[in-house]
Motif scaffolding. Structure first.
Motif, PDB file in Angstrom:
ATOM      1  N   SER A  65      83.107   6.807  86.195  1.00 49.02           N
ATOM      2  CA  SER A  65      82.776   6.265  87.532  1.00 49.02           C
ATOM      3  C   SER A  65      81.325   6.490  88.307  1.00 49.02           C
ATOM      4  O   SER A  65      80.930   5.659  88.920  1.00 49.02           O
ATOM      5  N   THR A 114      90.897  11.409  91.663  1.00 51.14           N
ATOM      6  CA  THR A 114      89.860  12.535  91.150  1.00 51.14           C
ATOM      7  C   THR A 114      89.667  13.493  92.505  1.00 51.14           C
ATOM      8  O   THR A 114      88.894  13.046  93.451  1.00 51.14           O
ATOM      9  N   GLU A 249      83.792  11.476  73.940  1.00 52.52           N
ATOM     10  CA  GLU A 249      85.007  11.824  74.080  1.00 52.52           C
ATOM     11  C   GLU A 249      86.073  11.207  72.954  1.00 52.52           C
ATOM     12  O   GLU A 249      87.112  11.565  72.811  1.00 52.52           O
TER      13      GLU A 249
HETATM   14  C1  F6R Z   1      85.727   8.968  80.840  1.00 53.58           C
HETATM   15  C2  F6R Z   1      86.743   9.145  82.093  1.00 53.58           C
HETATM   16  C3  F6R Z   1      86.289  10.028  83.234  1.00 53.58           C
HETATM   17  C4  F6R Z   1      86.633   9.519  84.395  1.00 53.58           C
HETATM   18  C5  F6R Z   1      86.617  10.477  85.455  1.00 53.58           C
HETATM   19  C6  F6R Z   1      86.659  10.119  86.926  1.00 53.58           C
HETATM   20  O1  F6R Z   1      86.478   7.964  80.228  1.00 53.58           O
HETATM   21  O2  F6R Z   1      87.728   8.312  82.249  1.00 53.58           O
HETATM   22  O3  F6R Z   1      85.002  10.382  83.090  1.00 53.58           O
HETATM   23  O4  F6R Z   1      85.620   8.220  84.844  1.00 53.58           O
HETATM   24  O5  F6R Z   1      87.131  11.757  85.413  1.00 53.58           O
HETATM   25  O6  F6R Z   1      87.938   9.530  86.885  1.00 53.58           O
HETATM   26  P1  F6R Z   1      88.237   8.571  88.202  1.00 53.58           P
HETATM   27  O7  F6R Z   1      87.469   7.072  87.783  1.00 53.58           O
HETATM   28  O8  F6R Z   1      89.708   7.996  87.932  1.00 53.58           O
HETATM   29  O9  F6R Z   1      87.861   9.029  89.381  1.00 53.58           O
END
Ligand code: F6R
Length: 367
Positions: A65, A114, A249
């Protein structure tokens, strides 16, 4: 080497989600465009006023993100000519950032849960920012506190590695940048051209997906590598970072993303015979820079893999492998490039016997 497609039931979710992207893009474009215009009904009258008044945009996110946030920064500054910046949500919260009047904070989070992003959004709102959440979590903590919520329209993403939610984020931000530009200076004619290019993207994404076997073959040739450099400039710098994250990853590679011109200021020293370098080099305003660097990498013995457009023929002449993406506007090209990166990472991972849906040490939501 051609990788065999798996049967329907044991097909990894990540692979299925990669292939859902044309449909997701179409849903976003259908929802956010109408008769040659970008539309965002998510802003009511008061929201629209605050959006129009905003003079500074701060894009926040973590991981994938955050890479979408960096795209937002480029899109808003180049097209809308608005003062904007992007930051890791966790760093923004950690340093107690200053929020001036007429600041809009765009918090990006696929889940909306998150913890670092939620905390940053909370602090921004407390300081008076107009908080816009771009999220798939409509009932999430982030959505609950936001002044305006833009749904990602990507459906639930189950694989740990984000794919369709990333392209949904950057597509949404691209259209949002058009919408905000119209509030300031974008002409109706220019907007119409942009929107007419946007509607072609689902078909162009399908054209990229049709190269799955070709990408599987390239990935087969890369399955023994342990490190990889990924390079891109301007809007493709965040794509290089995102691609490197996918290689890490999903395929456990030491992959590093670089801003192409920056690569010559030191990182060039890592190049040795056969060192793989993936270049995102569509025929855009920085194509010449990419070409020059790719030539230099090739001369030093590096193995150039290029994602570019058809015609011109120069990059293809010396790249060991070439992936041709359909030509679109510079602001939309990252969507197609991201899909290439996802498929490459996926195929390398599968050829190494990695269970792509549940990478070691990671979970879907980091709280
Ligand atoms: C990588 C991935 C993570 C998320 C990060 C934020 O593929 O999925 O880097 O992008 O943990 O997560 P969100 O978007 O749910 O806040």
């Amino acid at each position: 080497m051609t990788l065999k497609k798996r049967g329907k039931n044991n097909t990894p979710v990540m692979y299925k989600e990669i292939f859902q992207q044309p449909a997701v893009l179409k849903r976003i474009i259908d929802s956010h465009t109408k008769t040659g215009k970008a539309i965002f009904d998510e802003f009511g009258g008061y929201g629209l006023k605050r959006l129009a008044k905003a003079r500074r945009f701060i894009f926040l996110g973590c991981g994938t993100s955050y890479h979408a946030a960096l795209c937002g920064n480029y899109l808003f500054e180049e097209l809308a000519e608005l003062n904007s910046e992007a930051e890791f949500a966790d760093e923004f919260a950690a340093r107690d950032a200053i929020i001036e009047e007429r600041t809009a904070v765009v918090a990006l989070s696929q889940s909306g849960e998150t913890a670092d992003t939620v905390r940053a959004a909370y602090l921004a709102k407390k300081e008076g920012a107009f908080l816009i959440a771009v999220t798939g979590g409509r009932k999430s903590e982030l959505a609950r506190m936001a002044d305006a919520v833009i749904d990602l329209r990507a459906g639930r993403e189950r694989a740990v590695a984000a794919t369709k939610t990333f392209t949904a984020q950057i597509m949404t931000l691209a259209l949002l940048s058009v919408f905000v530009s119209r509030l300031h200076k974008l002409s109706a004619a220019a907007e119409k051209i942009i929107v007419s290019e946007a509607v072609k993207l689902p078909g162009e994404a399908r054209a990229v997906l049709r190269q799955d076997e070709h990408l599987g073959n390239i990935a087969g040739g890369l399955r023994r590598i342990s490190a990889l450099a990924v390079l891109g400039e301007k809007l493709h710098w965040p794509i290089a970072l995102e691609a490197a994250l996918k290689f890490k990853e999903a395929a456990y590679l030491s992959a590093e993303g670089f801003a192409a011109r920056e690569f010559r200021h030191g990182p060039l020293a890592i190049i040795r015979k056969g060192y793989p370098c993936l270049f995102f080099a569509p025929h855009d305003s920085v194509y010449r820079d990419n070409l020059r660097l790719a030539k230099e990498v090739g001369r030093l013995g590096g193995r150039v893999i290029a994602v570019t457009n058809e015609g011109g023929g120069i990059m293809e002449d010396f790249a060991r492998d070439t992936i041709i993406a359909p030509k679109t506007l510079e602001m939309f090209a990252p969507v197609l490039s991201a899909i290439v990166a996802q498929l490459l990472a996926y195929h390398i991972a599968v050829s190494k016997g990695i269970k792509v849906d549940s990478p070691r040490h990671l979970k879907k939501v980091t709280n």
